[in-house]
Design a protein around this motif. Structure first.
Motif, PDB file in Angstrom:
ATOM      1  N   ILE A   1       0.844  -1.199   0.000  1.00 50.26           N
ATOM      2  CA  ILE A   1       0.000   0.000   0.000  1.00 50.26           C
ATOM      3  C   ILE A   1       0.879   1.249   0.000  1.00 50.26           C
ATOM      4  O   ILE A   1       0.655   2.184  -0.778  1.00 50.26           O
ATOM      5  N   ALA A   2       1.872   1.261   0.882  1.00 55.88           N
ATOM      6  CA  ALA A   2       2.772   2.421   0.980  1.00 55.88           C
ATOM      7  C   ALA A   2       3.484   2.673  -0.340  1.00 55.88           C
ATOM      8  O   ALA A   2       3.645   3.828  -0.756  1.00 55.88           O
ATOM      9  N   GLU A   3       3.881   1.608  -1.014  1.00 56.88           N
ATOM     10  CA  GLU A   3       4.564   1.777  -2.308  1.00 56.88           C
ATOM     11  C   GLU A   3       3.619   2.391  -3.346  1.00 56.88           C
ATOM     12  O   GLU A   3       4.014   3.283  -4.104  1.00 56.88           O
ATOM     13  N   HIS A   4       2.366   1.941  -3.379  1.00 50.76           N
ATOM     14  CA  HIS A   4       1.384   2.540  -4.293  1.00 50.76           C
ATOM     15  C   HIS A   4       1.183   4.026  -3.958  1.00 50.76           C
ATOM     16  O   HIS A   4       1.111   4.871  -4.857  1.00 50.76           O
ATOM     17  N   LEU A   5       1.097   4.334  -2.659  1.00 48.25           N
ATOM     18  CA  LEU A   5       0.896   5.720  -2.255  1.00 48.25           C
ATOM     19  C   LEU A   5       2.098   6.592  -2.602  1.00 48.25           C
ATOM     20  O   LEU A   5       1.947   7.748  -3.006  1.00 48.25           O
ATOM     21  N   ARG A   6       3.292   6.038  -2.466  1.00 42.02           N
ATOM     22  CA  ARG A   6       4.493   6.804  -2.850  1.00 42.02           C
ATOM     23  C   ARG A   6       4.515   7.055  -4.361  1.00 42.02           C
ATOM     24  O   ARG A   6       4.927   8.122  -4.812  1.00 42.02           O
ATOM     25  N   THR A   7       4.072   6.064  -5.118  1.00 44.87           N
ATOM     26  CA  THR A   7       3.977   6.236  -6.577  1.00 44.87           C
ATOM     27  C   THR A   7       2.992   7.361  -6.898  1.00 44.87           C
ATOM     28  O   THR A   7       3.269   8.224  -7.742  1.00 44.87           O
ATOM     29  N   ALA A   8       1.852   7.342  -6.215  1.00 44.22           N
ATOM     30  CA  ALA A   8       0.857   8.396  -6.430  1.00 44.22           C
ATOM     31  C   ALA A   8       1.441   9.758  -6.047  1.00 44.22           C
ATOM     32  O   ALA A   8       1.294  10.738  -6.785  1.00 44.22           O
ATOM     33  N   TRP A   9       2.111   9.803  -4.916  1.00 43.59           N
ATOM     34  CA  TRP A   9       2.702  11.067  -4.444  1.00 43.59           C
ATOM     35  C   TRP A   9       3.672  11.613  -5.490  1.00 43.59           C
ATOM     36  O   TRP A   9       3.646  12.802  -5.816  1.00 43.59           O
ATOM     37  N   ALA A  10       4.505  10.736  -6.033  1.00 40.69           N
ATOM     38  CA  ALA A  10       5.485  11.168  -7.038  1.00 40.69           C
ATOM     39  C   ALA A  10       4.795  11.701  -8.295  1.00 40.69           C
ATOM     40  O   ALA A  10       5.362  12.518  -9.020  1.00 40.69           O
ATOM     41  N   ALA A  11       3.572  11.254  -8.552  1.00 40.20           N
ATOM     42  CA  ALA A  11       2.848  11.670  -9.751  1.00 40.20           C
ATOM     43  C   ALA A  11       1.960  12.889  -9.517  1.00 40.20           C
ATOM     44  O   ALA A  11       1.302  13.351 -10.448  1.00 40.20           O
ATOM     45  N   THR A  12       1.942  13.441  -8.306  1.00 42.25           N
ATOM     46  CA  THR A  12       1.075  14.602  -8.031  1.00 42.25           C
ATOM     47  C   THR A  12       1.508  15.843  -8.786  1.00 42.25           C
ATOM     48  O   THR A  12       0.696  16.723  -9.040  1.00 42.25           O
ATOM     49  N   GLY A  13       2.789  15.950  -9.061  1.00 41.86           N
ATOM     50  CA  GLY A  13       3.308  17.179  -9.648  1.00 41.86           C
ATOM     51  C   GLY A  13       3.787  18.131  -8.572  1.00 41.86           C
ATOM     52  O   GLY A  13       4.166  19.260  -8.853  1.00 41.86           O
ATOM     53  N   GLY A  14       3.791  17.661  -7.333  1.00 36.90           N
ATOM     54  CA  GLY A  14       4.320  18.455  -6.219  1.00 36.90           C
ATOM     55  C   GLY A  14       3.263  18.833  -5.206  1.00 36.90           C
ATOM     56  O   GLY A  14       2.111  19.085  -5.545  1.00 36.90           O
ATOM     57  N   LEU A  15       3.675  18.836  -3.963  1.00 32.58           N
ATOM     58  CA  LEU A  15       2.832  19.279  -2.853  1.00 32.58           C
ATOM     59  C   LEU A  15       3.555  20.400  -2.130  1.00 32.58           C
ATOM     60  O   LEU A  15       4.789  20.443  -2.112  1.00 32.58           O
ATOM     61  N   GLY A  16       2.808  21.281  -1.499  1.00 30.06           N
ATOM     62  CA  GLY A  16       3.416  22.308  -0.671  1.00 30.06           C
ATOM     63  C   GLY A  16       4.187  21.657   0.467  1.00 30.06           C
ATOM     64  O   GLY A  16       3.886  20.526   0.877  1.00 30.06           O
ATOM     65  N   SER A  17       5.176  22.349   0.997  1.00 27.64           N
ATOM     66  CA  SER A  17       6.052  21.745   2.008  1.00 27.64           C
ATOM     67  C   SER A  17       5.285  21.289   3.244  1.00 27.64           C
ATOM     68  O   SER A  17       5.564  20.224   3.785  1.00 27.64           O
ATOM     69  N   GLY A  18       4.315  22.064   3.689  1.00 27.40           N
ATOM     70  CA  GLY A  18       3.530  21.660   4.863  1.00 27.40           C
ATOM     71  C   GLY A  18       2.767  20.374   4.621  1.00 27.40           C
ATOM     72  O   GLY A  18       2.735  19.483   5.481  1.00 27.40           O
ATOM     73  N   HIS A  19       2.165  20.254   3.456  1.00 23.93           N
ATOM     74  CA  HIS A  19       1.425  19.036   3.120  1.00 23.93           C
ATOM     75  C   HIS A  19       2.380  17.861   2.956  1.00 23.93           C
ATOM     76  O   HIS A  19       2.076  16.740   3.352  1.00 23.93           O
ATOM     77  N   ALA A  20       3.531  18.110   2.375  1.00 25.58           N
ATOM     78  CA  ALA A  20       4.515  17.041   2.186  1.00 25.58           C
ATOM     79  C   ALA A  20       5.022  16.526   3.529  1.00 25.58           C
ATOM     80  O   ALA A  20       5.164  15.312   3.720  1.00 25.58           O
TER      81      ALA A  20
END
Length: 195
Positions: free
Chosen positions: A104-123
């Motif tokens: 699950i964590a690996e899928h979520l990390r893949t999704a995170w990498a595909a977001t196009g970036g998150l603000g530092s607080g959210h990250a």
């Protein structure tokens, strides 16, 4: 800087254990203890030791120079100091994920990498969810954010989100919704992207 955990005043560690057992939040305890010592990093190490976090991990989380952070604050700002540390996950106790959770964590990390970036607080917040094993919350958070226009990769993002959501408990949720709701939204978004 203390050279090992035995350098931390044992009375600080004992006080931290007692306050934590009584239900006080780590940041509150750290602020209280920092007010009792000149080296606020001793309070951080005492709270970390009381929570079972190895000193080496704490020092990494503090950037290797715990006294430098204290220099940014004045006496009387111990609470603010501790809250900043809390926000950055210094007191988070890592959870050992099982095999399903690792997938699950690996899928979520893949999704995170595909977001196009998150603000530092959210990250930072999202990163803390991985450390503490709050994968359902990480999933629901990512589903709310989606991808950034122009820099995200929507198909990759929503494909990974659907894969993660299908492995999570569908009823897990809070006032903002459940995994099942976020999974339904993810599936709908993936279908839109595939058109």
């Amino acid at each position: 800087m203390p050279s090992d955990e035995s350098d931390v005043d044992e009375s600080l560690v004992a006080a931290a254990r007692e306050r934590l057992r009584a239900g006080a939040e780590p940041a509150v305890v750290c602020g209280e203890l920092a007010a009792r010592t000149r080296r606020w990093s001793d309070a951080v190490l005492a709270v970390g030791q009381a929570r079972g976090i190895p000193k080496a991990d704490l020092l990494v989380r503090l950037g290797g120079e715990p006294e430098r952070l204290q220099d940014e604050f004045r006496p009387g700002e111990e609470e603010e100091y501790a809250l900043l540390l809390e926000i950055h996950g210094v007191f988070d106790v890592p959870v050992q994920l099982d095999e399903r959770e690792l997938v699950i964590a690996e899928h979520l990390r893949t999704a995170w990498a595909a977001t196009g970036g998150l603000g530092s607080g959210h990250a930072i917040s999202l990163s803390r969810r991985f450390v503490t094993g709050e994968l359902s919350l990480a999933f629901r958070t990512l589903a709310r954010f989606g991808t950034r226009r122009g820099s995200g990769r929507p198909v990759e993002f929503w494909t990974a989100m659907v894969a993660a959501g299908e492995l999570l408990d569908p009823t897990d949720g809070d006032e903002r919704g459940t995994v099942a709701q976020a999974l339904d939204e993810s599936r709908a978004r993936l279908t839109e992207c595939a058109r």
